[in-house]
Design a protein around this motif. Sequence first.
Motif, PDB file in Angstrom:
ATOM      1  N   PRO A   1       0.833  -1.230   0.142  1.00 21.47           N
ATOM      2  CA  PRO A   1       0.019  -0.033   0.007  1.00 21.47           C
ATOM      3  C   PRO A   1       0.753   1.297  -0.056  1.00 21.47           C
ATOM      4  CG  PRO A   1      -0.673  -1.625   1.620  1.00 21.47           C
ATOM      5  CD  PRO A   1       0.540  -2.193   1.344  1.00 21.47           C
ATOM      6  N   LEU A   2       0.311   2.152  -0.336  1.00 22.08           N
ATOM      7  CA  LEU A   2       1.095   3.651  -0.636  1.00 22.08           C
ATOM      8  C   LEU A   2       1.682   4.009   0.785  1.00 22.08           C
ATOM      9  CD1 LEU A   2       2.122   5.772  -2.561  1.00 22.08           C
ATOM     10  CD2 LEU A   2      -0.193   7.131  -1.892  1.00 22.08           C
ATOM     11  N   ALA A   3       0.857   4.226   1.853  1.00 22.04           N
ATOM     12  CA  ALA A   3       1.172   4.449   3.013  1.00 22.04           C
ATOM     13  C   ALA A   3       2.526   3.728   3.377  1.00 22.04           C
ATOM     14  CB  ALA A   3       0.220   4.177   4.006  1.00 22.04           C
ATOM     15  N   PHE A   4       2.475   2.442   3.424  1.00 28.68           N
ATOM     16  CA  PHE A   4       3.704   1.497   3.538  1.00 28.68           C
ATOM     17  C   PHE A   4       4.983   1.872   2.690  1.00 28.68           C
ATOM     18  CE2 PHE A   4       6.536  -2.101   3.184  1.00 28.68           C
ATOM     19  CZ  PHE A   4       6.785  -2.550   4.330  1.00 28.68           C
ATOM     20  N   ARG A   5       4.816   2.028   1.481  1.00 25.87           N
ATOM     21  CA  ARG A   5       5.700   2.689   0.536  1.00 25.87           C
ATOM     22  C   ARG A   5       6.323   3.810   1.075  1.00 25.87           C
ATOM     23  NH1 ARG A   5       3.560   2.089  -5.430  1.00 25.87           N
ATOM     24  NH2 ARG A   5       5.775   1.880  -5.817  1.00 25.87           N
TER      25      ARG A   5
END
Length: 427
Positions: A224-228
């Motif tokens: 997910p974008l937040a993790f990336r």
Amino acid sequence: MRQMLDNLLAGARPDLNTLTWAFGEAVPALRRLKDTPQDPEWHAEGDVYTHTDMVLDELYRSFDTDIGKSIPPVVQRELILGALFHDVAKPWTTKRMEIRGVERVAAPRHEAQGRSLIAPILVDSGLSWESLWHVMGIVGCHQEPKLLVVKDKPPGEYKRLSRKVDPFRVTFMEQADMRGRICPDLPKQLEHLEMYLLGSEEYAPPGWLEEWRAHFADLTADRPLAFRDRVFGEAIRAVEDGKIATPEEGGFLVFQENATPPELVVLCGPSGSGKSTFIEKHLPDYEVVSLDNLREEMSGDRADQTMNGQVRQEAQFRLKAALRPGRKVVWDATNLRKDFRSMVCETGFAYKALVTLVVIHLKPEDNAARNQKRTHAVPPKVLASQLEGWEYPDVDEAHRMLVLDGTGQVRGAFGFTEGLPWGLSHG
């Protein structure tokens, strides 16, 4: 002002008197440079006006060198504006103080205050956002290159500074700054700048950040974008702090980070800039920690400033309770002071959250007009005080930073691996 910006782009080289006439109404501090003294040893040439005029002359001469002739017109204009405004905050910051046992005339933190001063004034002047960011970087960081060398700072600090200001631009202007003064250690100061540029070429070459971004975007492509973005942001924080040296060394973050990190959004903007509107439109599923709402809850009056200590303590308690894996929270306050923002962002870092700083950047007159239309408008004097004391954020305060205009369009975006969140688009 717009006509002068066009003239500069066309190759004009006006003197300081002409530039003061063109920009003085928008930036009244320029009219106070003649009345602002400088240290007689460090600046034997005299007041700030005399120095700035000499800096411009030196910059124009530099444009006639082989390197100078290769500089594109838009960059030359950025350098001229950087020279014009580099000491613009000295009228407010200059004072007598003891330095290493000697009384000096100094202007502590005039760089950061100058950057904060010109940011709202020039935001819709006709400069592109990219050019304004470069000018802000030159003004806000022009003393730092020499300090990196003098203090023998490690490679990570060169990377950190390169995210704030382009090394070539700040060095080129600062060389003119040094030559535009009379001081006994001029050769040594110029040598420091040469050493800084060599260090930047080695430790923070052009494109280094994009290489790191591409590496971590590829490494986390299925996440997910937040993790990336948190993994990328943590890697940048680690290299700037000297904990890792290469993207590969940061690979452990992929396994160390929580798969669904909490998300913390910290808003920054004067009263009436549109922070609440931004939350309603783009962050409806975020838990809101609002200092104004807490004041009303605790004292019955959202404008009551007598309980600020208790309000911030309760806000911190609620923030920590909200920072759990998978949860999202927004800190709703003006956050104009860096120390206040730092307190919130550091809490987010400690709780392993993805920290995003959202800056709403308007012209002062637009901010004032919007404030007057609010249900809870603040008095004009309060708004003026907010704008005067605003410490404009920088990219290393959070994992990600967004700068928005009054319509919610993105002016600048920093720290993102790919794309923008919340349905936002570049203006």
